[in-house]
Scaffold this active site. Structure first.
Site, PDB file in Angstrom:
ATOM      1  N   GLN A   1      28.945  36.546  42.163  1.00  0.00           N
ATOM      2  CA  GLN A   1      28.576  37.265  43.037  1.00  0.00           C
ATOM      3  C   GLN A   1      27.258  37.828  42.553  1.00  0.00           C
ATOM      4  OE1 GLN A   1      31.971  39.628  44.035  1.00  0.00           O
ATOM      5  NE2 GLN A   1      31.006  41.079  45.104  1.00  0.00           N
TER       6      GLN A   1
ATOM      7  N   SER B   1      32.322  33.493  36.479  1.00  0.00           N
ATOM      8  CA  SER B   1      33.448  34.183  37.284  1.00  0.00           C
ATOM      9  C   SER B   1      34.011  33.390  38.528  1.00  0.00           C
ATOM     10  CB  SER B   1      32.710  35.457  37.696  1.00  0.00           C
ATOM     11  OG  SER B   1      33.667  36.405  38.044  1.00  0.00           O
ATOM     12  N   LEU B   2      33.531  34.048  39.798  1.00  0.00           N
ATOM     13  CA  LEU B   2      33.904  33.330  40.974  1.00  0.00           C
ATOM     14  C   LEU B   2      33.438  32.050  41.176  1.00  0.00           C
ATOM     15  CD1 LEU B   2      33.973  33.105  44.175  1.00  0.00           C
ATOM     16  CD2 LEU B   2      31.629  33.972  44.250  1.00  0.00           C
TER      17      LEU B   2
ATOM     18  N   ARG C   1      41.257  36.958  45.808  1.00  0.00           N
ATOM     19  CA  ARG C   1      40.785  37.433  44.948  1.00  0.00           C
ATOM     20  C   ARG C   1      39.867  38.616  45.007  1.00  0.00           C
ATOM     21  NH1 ARG C   1      36.019  36.212  41.506  1.00  0.00           N
ATOM     22  NH2 ARG C   1      36.381  36.094  39.310  1.00  0.00           N
TER      23      ARG C   1
ATOM     24  N   HIS D   1      36.298  42.660  35.526  1.00  0.00           N
ATOM     25  CA  HIS D   1      36.346  42.047  34.273  1.00  0.00           C
ATOM     26  C   HIS D   1      36.737  43.010  33.195  1.00  0.00           C
ATOM     27  CE1 HIS D   1      35.484  37.759  35.695  1.00  0.00           C
ATOM     28  NE2 HIS D   1      34.616  38.397  36.138  1.00  0.00           N
TER      29      HIS D   1
ATOM     30  N   GLN E   1      40.968  35.088  33.369  1.00  0.00           N
ATOM     31  CA  GLN E   1      39.631  35.397  33.715  1.00  0.00           C
ATOM     32  C   GLN E   1      39.383  36.857  34.490  1.00  0.00           C
ATOM     33  OE1 GLN E   1      37.985  34.654  37.201  1.00  0.00           O
ATOM     34  NE2 GLN E   1      36.463  33.263  36.524  1.00  0.00           N
TER      35      GLN E   1
END
Lengths: 313, 345
Positions: free
Chosen positions: A11, A91-92, A116, A200, A249
């Site tokens: 993102q 991440s994503l 998510r 996170h 994660q």
């Protein structure tokens, strides 16, 4: 010895209009967007191509949108016959990487990242969490800063993006304190980021638990290409390891710097960013100047990347 | 033809100075004027001059917001005040700008409320044009429209002030300084230090921090600060000037010898007066609203009104607002990109 790594953004890179030119250029790419629209039950493609921007910025929309555009870029590059030796996602982007490595189906990935996004958003009431970018301090120094500013609240490194760009996340007040302290602890710059939730960090525990349940319902195949994961910066090939890696994660920092360094020690010479924007290319060049970078987000960048690949061999 | 609505009732000597200034302006510049105020009094005032062929119209307004009035209630209650009617003319496209010598706070509040800010501008700001030792005017922005400001606001003030300096004061590449307490980058408060970083990266001729004493020196063309500091700085310098002139007059009149000396230096004094005369620049532009707004001193003589109309006309003719929109858009695009180089989730 691996030479090419595919990397997938998270993102932050979304922009209205993304993926449109790719969509118009190839049948295989169009199939990606058709699948996304069908799976999600709304016109994700229209949201990518035309906005509105405020809708595209909602985490639950941003995440599948970036995944779709990254997968579209990956299909376009595959059509041209390029295969990676490694895949990594930020991440994503780890979901996009798993789709690229044929461990996770596009449909499952789309459904998962939409959830998510929602779970992460719902973990922390708006305003209670925050994130900030700290520039010019090492990872150890940022950890010390977080310990000092936490005062019993959650505050920790969330994205180890480059050796000197580290994003922290936690309770709003703790992030404020860290921003106040950062300059006097030697940071070149410390800026609050406009984010809807503190990703996170330990505040994401509720999201992690909900996501874990959903991940258990999915079968992950063994990976066609090895993945360097975010949570531990280690190399994964077996489908069995994926669900655990993806759930860990959510609450742990993205070890991007280490992951990129690992690629380079494995002999990677070219990193191709697949998806909107070139943020990862910029981060990677700050981590290591010797590695070549390229990106695919539309037909001209695809053509240029193919040229670069030709010049490698 | 560019048309300016003049609030004819706001100033201390209204409507006399206003009408006189308007007549001079339309004779000197290619501009039309709509006088806004008590129709009867304005007709009487105009009848004393030969105005038959001049591009002057009258629009009636039954109320006036006076100097001492509380801004918040006056803005809400006086729906037919001369400044409000003038602002509506701009909002409705019947005029391109407003000139007023009325209550400054009310002028800002009403024009911001009625006309609104430009789409890319977060906060309109009041700019003061002041004389310097080098005979070139300096623009101080903001001098009181915004008491509490964020870094982005000051960056936008810098852009608006720079465009005004470039378009109206004809500096081809104005030097922009940030008002602070030391020249070094590290000097200042949290606000100025952040603004410094933004301005450093912005497409401006940014010369760094300037101190209070540098403002009147004439080495910079635009000085940027928040409205609280700007207002204090402006009033402080006005007070200092008044004190000097009071003391000087007193000393010059005590002895016969100094009286003769003063008489002999008359020309120099007169020269000096025109150099430091605020009415040369007409008034303070409120930059960032969807029309041109020039706010004059309550004591404005006809000459100040005339010059304010000239400045309003020049702002329209050089498309100051279009430039402000475009350049602020470019700046915020740049800033967004800077923060987009961070990946978070």
């Amino acid at each position: 010895m691996g030479q090419i790594a595919f990397v997938f953004p998270g993102q932050g890179s979304q922009a209205v209009g993304m993926g449109k030119a790719l969509h118009d250029s190839s049948e295989a790419v169009r199939a990606v967007f058709d699948e996304a629209d069908a799976v999600l039950g709304f016109q994700l493609s229209q949201l990518c191509f035309q906005g509105p921007d405020d809708q595209l910025r909602l985490t639950e929309n941003t995440q599948p949108a970036i995944l779709a555009v990254s997968t579209a870029a990956c299909r376009a590059l595959s059509e041209a016959g390029v295969r990676p030796d490694f895949v990594v996602g930020h991440s994503l982007g780890e979901y996009s990487a798993l789709v690229a490595a044929n461990s996770l189906s596009l449909s499952d990935a789309l459904r998962m990242v939409r959830k998510r996004g929602m779970y992460m958003q719902e973990s922390v009431p708006v305003g209670q969490g925050a994130m900030a970018a700290i520039l010019g301090l090492t990872a150890d120094q940022v950890e010390a800063l977080c310990r000092e500013a936490a005062q019993g609240e959650v505050l920790s490194p969330a994205n180890l993006n480059t050796p000197s760009q580290i994003v922290i996340a936690g309770a709003s007040a703790a992030v404020d304190r860290a921003l106040q302290l950062a300059k006097s602890r030697g940071a070149r710059k410390a800026v609050q980021l406009s984010v809807s939730a503190p990703f996170h960090c330990a505040l994401m525990q509720p999201a992690k638990e909900r996501l874990e349940k959903d991940l258990r319902q999915i079968t992950f195949g063994n990976l066609d290409y090895p993945l360097i994961n975010n949570a531990d910066a280690s190399e994964l090939r077996s489908g069995d390891a994926i669900a655990g890696s993806l759930s860990r994660q959510v609450c742990s920092p993205v070890r991007w710097t280490e992951s990129v360094q690992k690629l380079i020690t494995q002999g990677v010479k070219l990193v191709v960013e697949l998806g909107p924007g070139k943020v990862l290319c910029g981060l990677i060049r700050q981590i290591d100047r010797t590695v070549k970078t390229a990106n695919v987000e539309d037909p001209p960048s695809l053509a240029q990347t193919l040229e670069t690949i030709k010049s490698l061999s | 033809m560019i048309k300016i609505a003049v609030d004819a009732m706001g100033g201390d000597a209204a409507p006399h100075s206003e009408v006189l200034g308007v007549i001079q302006a339309v004779q000197e510049y290619p501009v039309g004027v709509i006088l806004v105020g008590d129709e009867g009094r304005l007709q009487d005032e105009l009848r004393r001059h030969k105005v038959a062929d001049l591009p002057i119209e009258i629009v009636h307004a039954s109320e006036v917001i006076s100097m001492g009035e509380a801004v918040s209630t006056a803005v809400r209650k006086k729906k037919d005040s001369s400044i409000r009617v003038a602002a509506k003319l701009v909002r409705d496209g019947k005029a391109d700008g407003v000139v007023s010598a009325g209550n400054t706070g009310a002028c800002m509040a009403v024009t911001k409320l009625v006309i609104g800010a430009l789409s890319t501008v977060d906060r309109p700001a009041l700019a003061a044009v002041m004389p310097t030792a080098k005979n070139r005017p300096v623009v101080l922005i903001d001098v009181g429209a915004n008491v509490d400001c964020k870094p982005t606001h000051l960056a936008q003030f810098a852009i608006m002030g720079e465009i005004f300096s470039r378009s109206v004061l004809e500096n081809s590449r104005p030097k922009v300084g940030l008002l602070s307490i030391g020249e070094e980058e590290s000097k200042g408060n949290e606000l100025t230090k952040e603004v410094f970083q933004i301005l450093k990266a912005a497409p401006l001729n940014f010369v760094g921090n300037v101190e209070g004493r540098d403002v009147f020196r004439g080495d910079v063309d635009v000085v940027v600060c928040d409205g609280f500091i700007g207002n204090v700085a402006l009033k402080l310098s006005e007070g200092l000037t008044e004190m000097f002139s009071t003391l000087l007059k007193k000393d010059l009149s005590t002895h016969l010898s100094s009286q003769i000396g003063a008489l002999l230096s008359r020309k120099a004094f007169k020269n000096f007066k025109t150099r430091v005369d605020y009415s040369e620049y007409g008034g303070a532009p409120l930059l960032g609203v969807r029309g041109i707004v020039i706010i004059c001193h309550g004591r404005s003589p006809a000459k100040a009104i005339k010059n304010a109309i000239r400045v309003a006309h020049e702002c329209c003719a050089s498309r100051v607002n279009q430039r402000i929109e475009d350049e602020i858009k470019a700046l915020s695009f740049m800033q967004r990109n800077a923060s987009a180089n961070v990946m978070i989730n």
